[in-house]
Design a protein around this motif. Structure first.
Motif, PDB file in Angstrom:
ATOM      1  N   ASP A  23       0.863  -1.169   0.000  1.00 10.41           N
ATOM      2  CA  ASP A  23       0.000   0.000   0.000  1.00 10.41           C
ATOM      3  C   ASP A  23       0.903   1.225   0.000  1.00 10.41           C
ATOM      4  O   ASP A  23       2.115   1.107  -0.225  1.00 10.41           O
ATOM      5  CB  ASP A  23      -0.991  -0.012   1.181  1.00 10.41           C
ATOM      6  N   ASP A  43      -3.359   4.476  -1.634  1.00 11.42           N
ATOM      7  CA  ASP A  43      -3.620   3.034  -1.695  1.00 11.42           C
ATOM      8  C   ASP A  43      -4.358   2.797  -3.003  1.00 11.42           C
ATOM      9  O   ASP A  43      -5.467   3.319  -3.199  1.00 11.42           O
ATOM     10  CB  ASP A  43      -4.482   2.585  -0.516  1.00 11.42           C
ATOM     11  N   GLY A  46      -8.186  -1.884  -4.729  1.00 16.30           N
ATOM     12  CA  GLY A  46      -8.048  -3.244  -4.249  1.00 16.30           C
ATOM     13  C   GLY A  46      -6.997  -3.423  -3.174  1.00 16.30           C
ATOM     14  O   GLY A  46      -6.775  -4.541  -2.720  1.00 16.30           O
ATOM     15  N   HIS A  47      -6.361  -2.336  -2.748  1.00 14.67           N
ATOM     16  CA  HIS A  47      -5.251  -2.414  -1.800  1.00 14.67           C
ATOM     17  C   HIS A  47      -5.470  -1.494  -0.591  1.00 14.67           C
ATOM     18  O   HIS A  47      -6.080  -0.431  -0.705  1.00 14.67           O
ATOM     19  CB  HIS A  47      -3.938  -2.020  -2.477  1.00 14.67           C
ATOM     20  N   SER A  50      -8.088   1.263   0.346  1.00 17.21           N
ATOM     21  CA  SER A  50      -8.867   1.472  -0.879  1.00 17.21           C
ATOM     22  C   SER A  50      -9.455   0.162  -1.400  1.00 17.21           C
ATOM     23  O   SER A  50      -9.847   0.066  -2.571  1.00 17.21           O
ATOM     24  CB  SER A  50      -7.994   2.109  -1.975  1.00 17.21           C
ATOM     25  N   LYS A  51      -9.532  -0.854  -0.547  1.00 14.84           N
ATOM     26  CA  LYS A  51     -10.048  -2.155  -0.984  1.00 14.84           C
ATOM     27  C   LYS A  51     -11.476  -2.073  -1.490  1.00 14.84           C
ATOM     28  O   LYS A  51     -11.895  -2.866  -2.340  1.00 14.84           O
ATOM     29  CB  LYS A  51      -9.976  -3.157   0.169  1.00 14.84           C
ATOM     30  N   ALA A  54     -12.622  -1.741  -6.148  1.00 14.93           N
ATOM     31  CA  ALA A  54     -12.008  -2.939  -6.719  1.00 14.93           C
ATOM     32  C   ALA A  54     -11.073  -2.591  -7.876  1.00 14.93           C
ATOM     33  O   ALA A  54     -11.321  -1.646  -8.632  1.00 14.93           O
ATOM     34  CB  ALA A  54     -13.085  -3.899  -7.198  1.00 14.93           C
ATOM     35  N   ASN A 159      -2.593  -6.899   2.465  1.00 23.63           N
ATOM     36  CA  ASN A 159      -3.028  -5.611   1.929  1.00 23.63           C
ATOM     37  C   ASN A 159      -4.026  -5.753   0.791  1.00 23.63           C
ATOM     38  O   ASN A 159      -4.695  -4.779   0.425  1.00 23.63           O
ATOM     39  CB  ASN A 159      -1.820  -4.812   1.426  1.00 23.63           C
ATOM     40  N   CYS A 160      -4.109  -6.945   0.208  1.00 29.42           N
ATOM     41  CA  CYS A 160      -5.070  -7.178  -0.860  1.00 29.42           C
ATOM     42  C   CYS A 160      -5.464  -8.649  -0.859  1.00 29.42           C
ATOM     43  O   CYS A 160      -4.801  -9.480  -0.243  1.00 29.42           O
ATOM     44  CB  CYS A 160      -4.514  -6.771  -2.224  1.00 29.42           C
ATOM     45  N   THR A 161      -6.545  -8.968  -1.543  1.00 26.95           N
ATOM     46  CA  THR A 161      -7.037 -10.337  -1.577  1.00 26.95           C
ATOM     47  C   THR A 161      -6.281 -11.162  -2.619  1.00 26.95           C
ATOM     48  O   THR A 161      -5.581 -10.626  -3.484  1.00 26.95           O
ATOM     49  CB  THR A 161      -8.527 -10.361  -1.926  1.00 26.95           C
ATOM     50  N   THR A 164      -7.355 -10.128  -6.088  1.00 30.08           N
ATOM     51  CA  THR A 164      -6.693  -8.931  -6.594  1.00 30.08           C
ATOM     52  C   THR A 164      -5.266  -9.242  -7.023  1.00 30.08           C
ATOM     53  O   THR A 164      -4.786  -8.747  -8.052  1.00 30.08           O
ATOM     54  CB  THR A 164      -6.695  -7.832  -5.521  1.00 30.08           C
TER      55      THR A 164
END
Length: 256
Positions: A23, A43, A46-47, A50-51, A54, A159-161, A164
């Motif tokens: 991020d 960010d 998606g991170h 900011s998730k 998307a 930090n992300c899925t 992502t």
């Protein structure tokens, strides 16, 4: 609007775009070396924080960045991006030329990278491993990041899925900017570590043909050279923005 922050300097504004899996905190060491600039970090979709926005495409991510820059009353800005941030930064230059002064981008290629199907399957499968903190920290070290906690959220989560992570990898492999190169008007420096993927190094000759572009290679270092040598990146940014001589350590010849 993306989550963002800025330093307190009243100097020229630099927008920093981070790599996938990180991020905006990724840039904290570099920013500390640039007290004479107003440093803006975000960010990316998606991170981090900011998730909720998307990641869909690098073009969409660039539009989200531009929307945020306009919303906070900034622009045009100098742009700095690495890895995923470089792909998004390139799209930002292309789609929002009124919001860009100069750019320094590192670690991306101008044509799609072909990989065997088996490697693609393994890449997708490995995205799930990013849920493991130990794996994320290994990635942070590979990017030269000294504080491995920066690849995890403050609560220790990713930090992300995984979704992502997979999408960012696919978008990077399929990135095709060849036809768009003549349309980028901002003064742009493209960099690559000497130990980068061959496709990234081989793209330097194409990027050097940008209307106001140049390309350099960083000897002895790889994809994460910005984390390994933040002082060199900071000096390069300052020189490019101020139109002064680039650090002598950078090599102008494209690798063979």
């Amino acid at each position: 609007m993306l989550n963002w922050s800025q330093s307190r300097s009243s100097g020229p504004s630099i927008l920093f775009l981070h790599a996938a899996g990180f991020d905006q905190r990724m840039w904290q060491e570099t920013i500390g070396l640039l007290p004479d600039f107003r440093c803006i970090t975000m960010d990316l979709p998606g991170h981090g924080l900011s998730k909720a926005t998307a990641l869909k495409t690098f073009a969409q991510a660039a539009d989200e960045v531009a929307l945020t820059i306009r919303a906070i009353g900034e622009g045009p800005v100098h742009v700095a991006g690495v890895s995923m941030g470089a792909y998004i930064g390139f799209q930002y230059l292309l789609r929002h030329p009124d919001l860009a002064r100069t750019a320094v981008l590192s670690g991306f290629q101008h044509k799609p990278i072909q990989i065997p199907r088996a490697a693609s399957i393994m890449m997708d499968a490995s995205s799930w491993l990013m849920g493991l903190k130990s794996i994320r920290e290994k990635m942070a070290r590979s990017m030269g990041i000294q504080d491995v906690n920066l690849i995890s959220a403050l609560d220790g989560s990713a930090n992300c899925t995984a979704k992502t992570t997979r999408l960012a990898s696919r978008l990077a492999l399929n990135f095709d900017a060849e036809a768009a190169l003549p349309k980028v008007k901002a003064k742009t420096l493209v960099l690559a570590g000497a130990k980068e993927h061959s496709a990234i190094k081989e793209s330097l000759s194409a990027f050097s043909s940008l209307p106001n572009g140049a390309a350099r290679i960083v000897p002895d270092l790889g994809h994460g050279w910005i984390g390994q040598a933040p002082d060199l990146f900071a000096d390069t940014l300052r020189a490019w923005i101020k139109d002064s001589q680039l650090p002598q350590r950078l090599v102008s010849q494209t690798p063979t």
